[in-house]
Design an enzyme around this catalytic site. Structure first.
Site, short mmCIF file in Angstrom:
data_model
loop_
_atom_site.label_atom_id
_atom_site.label_comp_id
_atom_site.label_asym_id
_atom_site.label_seq_id
_atom_site.Cartn_x
_atom_site.Cartn_y
_atom_site.Cartn_z
CG ASN A 1 42.60 42.89 39.54
OD1 ASN A 1 43.35 43.98 38.97
ND2 ASN A 1 42.43 42.15 38.96
CD1 TRP A 2 40.60 49.29 41.94
CD2 TRP A 2 41.71 50.79 42.03
NE1 TRP A 2 40.13 49.71 43.02
CE2 TRP A 2 40.69 51.26 43.18
CE3 TRP A 2 43.06 51.60 41.63
CZ2 TRP A 2 40.95 51.62 44.19
CZ3 TRP A 2 43.31 52.91 42.66
CH2 TRP A 2 41.80 52.64 44.17
CE LYS A 3 39.71 43.06 36.34
NZ LYS A 3 38.66 41.80 35.44
CG HIS B 1 43.82 38.51 36.52
ND1 HIS B 1 42.79 38.86 35.49
CD2 HIS B 1 42.58 38.30 37.52
CE1 HIS B 1 41.57 39.05 35.92
NE2 HIS B 1 41.85 39.12 37.54
CD GLU C 1 41.09 41.22 33.35
OE1 GLU C 1 42.16 41.39 33.51
OE2 GLU C 1 40.02 40.05 33.31
CD GLU D 1 39.94 36.62 40.03
OE1 GLU D 1 39.25 37.47 41.02
OE2 GLU D 1 40.81 36.94 39.04
N GLY E 1 34.42 39.71 35.07
CA GLY E 1 33.34 40.64 34.56
C GLY E 1 32.43 40.27 34.28
CB SER F 1 30.13 38.50 39.07
OG SER F 1 31.01 38.66 37.57
N GLY G 1 36.68 42.45 41.84
CA GLY G 1 37.05 43.58 40.39
C GLY G 1 36.28 44.59 40.11
N GLY G 2 35.15 44.60 39.03
CA GLY G 2 34.60 46.33 39.45
C GLY G 2 34.21 46.87 40.41
C1 PEP Z 1 39.27 40.30 38.63
O1 PEP Z 1 39.64 40.47 37.81
O2 PEP Z 1 39.52 39.54 39.30
C2 PEP Z 1 37.70 40.07 38.90
C3 PEP Z 1 37.10 39.48 40.20
O3 PEP Z 1 37.07 41.08 38.15
P1 PEP Z 1 35.20 41.43 38.53
O4 PEP Z 1 35.06 41.19 40.37
O5 PEP Z 1 34.45 42.64 37.72
O6 PEP Z 1 34.16 40.11 37.84
#
Ligand code: PEP
Length: 255
Positions: A9-11, A95, A97, A167, A173, A213, A234-235
């Site tokens: 997920n590149w957001k 999600h 966010e 999640e 994040g 994470s 994510g990251g």
């Molecule tokens: C996400 O936003 O779906 C996520 C899991 O982010 P991260 O891996 O950066 O915690």
């Protein structure tokens, strides 16, 4: 055996040029993605170009959100029909966010899931508790409400390709990953709950991803948990190298 699913997920990151640069490096390392589904979820503006670049690679395209109507006076929104047209197979819905920054309710997520499946998209439905909720021992009740809300009044037959992403909000994040045991505990609960809502056959087959994470160093121990079928990343999914390493960890460990 459930087929693992690794999704990036590149957001709100990467221009079209940056997305294509990622893919050029990524596809050199990926060759044939046998044994698992790999999904890239770029921003709306990069969807079409990324989809074109992915053609023939076996890597799938996903969007990060959508609106539930097909078309009309909904300025700024993107419909499931448009996502399908752009080449998407998956769409992330609910999600944290979206829930927290844009105030998406379970009812809105439910409308989106209904309309995604009608358009032939495979929803990745995100659920998860905040740190406060975990500390108040409300994790299971929060997850139950989110899952029952998201799936309300949808025939099981329409949900066949649905993926659930657990999640924990406190892990997204933040660099704080749930321990493999914490992840497994909630994944097992989700599968049991899905058995009650959708029946045992569905619950055994549905894929449940962990997100929060994850990175090359911790993906293996999480993926070795019996009810974890993949990750929403994510990251660590923004760099070709780290996402590739995660994929390699998953295929090497035969999770
Ligand atoms: C996400 O936003 O779906 C996520 C899991 O982010 P991260 O891996 O950066 O915690």
């Amino acid at each position: 055996m459930r087929r693992p699913i690794m999704a990036a997920n590149w957001k709100m990151n990467k221009t079209i040029t940056e997305a294509l640069n990622f893919l050029r490096e990524f596809s050199l390392g990926i060759k044939e993605p046998g044994g698992m589904d790999i999904v890239i979820c770029p921003s709306f503006t990069a969807l079409y170009s990324v989809g074109q670049e992915l053609e023939g690679t076996g890597v799938k395209l996903g969007a990060q959100n959508m609106y539930w109507e097909k078309s009309g006076a909904f300025t700024g929104e993107v419909s499931p029909v448009m996502l399908d047209d752009a080449g998407c197979e998956y769409v992330i819905l609910g999600h944290s966010e979206r829930r927290h920054i844009f105030k998406e309710s379970d009812e809105m997520v439910n409308r989106k899931v209904k309309s995604a499946v009608v358009a032939g998209l495979k929803p990745i439905i995100c659920v998860g508790e905040t740190l406060d909720q975990r500390e108040q021992e409300k994790t299971f009740s929060v997850i139950e409400e989110q899952i029952r809300g998201a799936l309300k009044d949808i025939p099981v037959a329409d949900l066949k390709e649905t993926v659930i992403a657990y999640e924990p909000v406190w892990a997204i994040g933040t660099g704080k990953t749930a321990s493999p045991e914490q992840a497994q505990e909630v994944h097992r609960y989700i599968r049991k709950l899905l058995g009650e809502i959708c029946g045992g056959e569905f619950a055994n087959a549905v894929r449940i991803q962990y997100g929060g994470s994850t990175k090359p160093e911790n993906i293996k121990s999480i993926m070795l948990q019996p009810d974890v079928d993949g990750a929403l990343v994510g990251g660590a999914g923004l760099e070709p190298d780290s996402f590739l390493k995660m994929i390699q960890e998953v295929s090497a460990s035969e999770c």
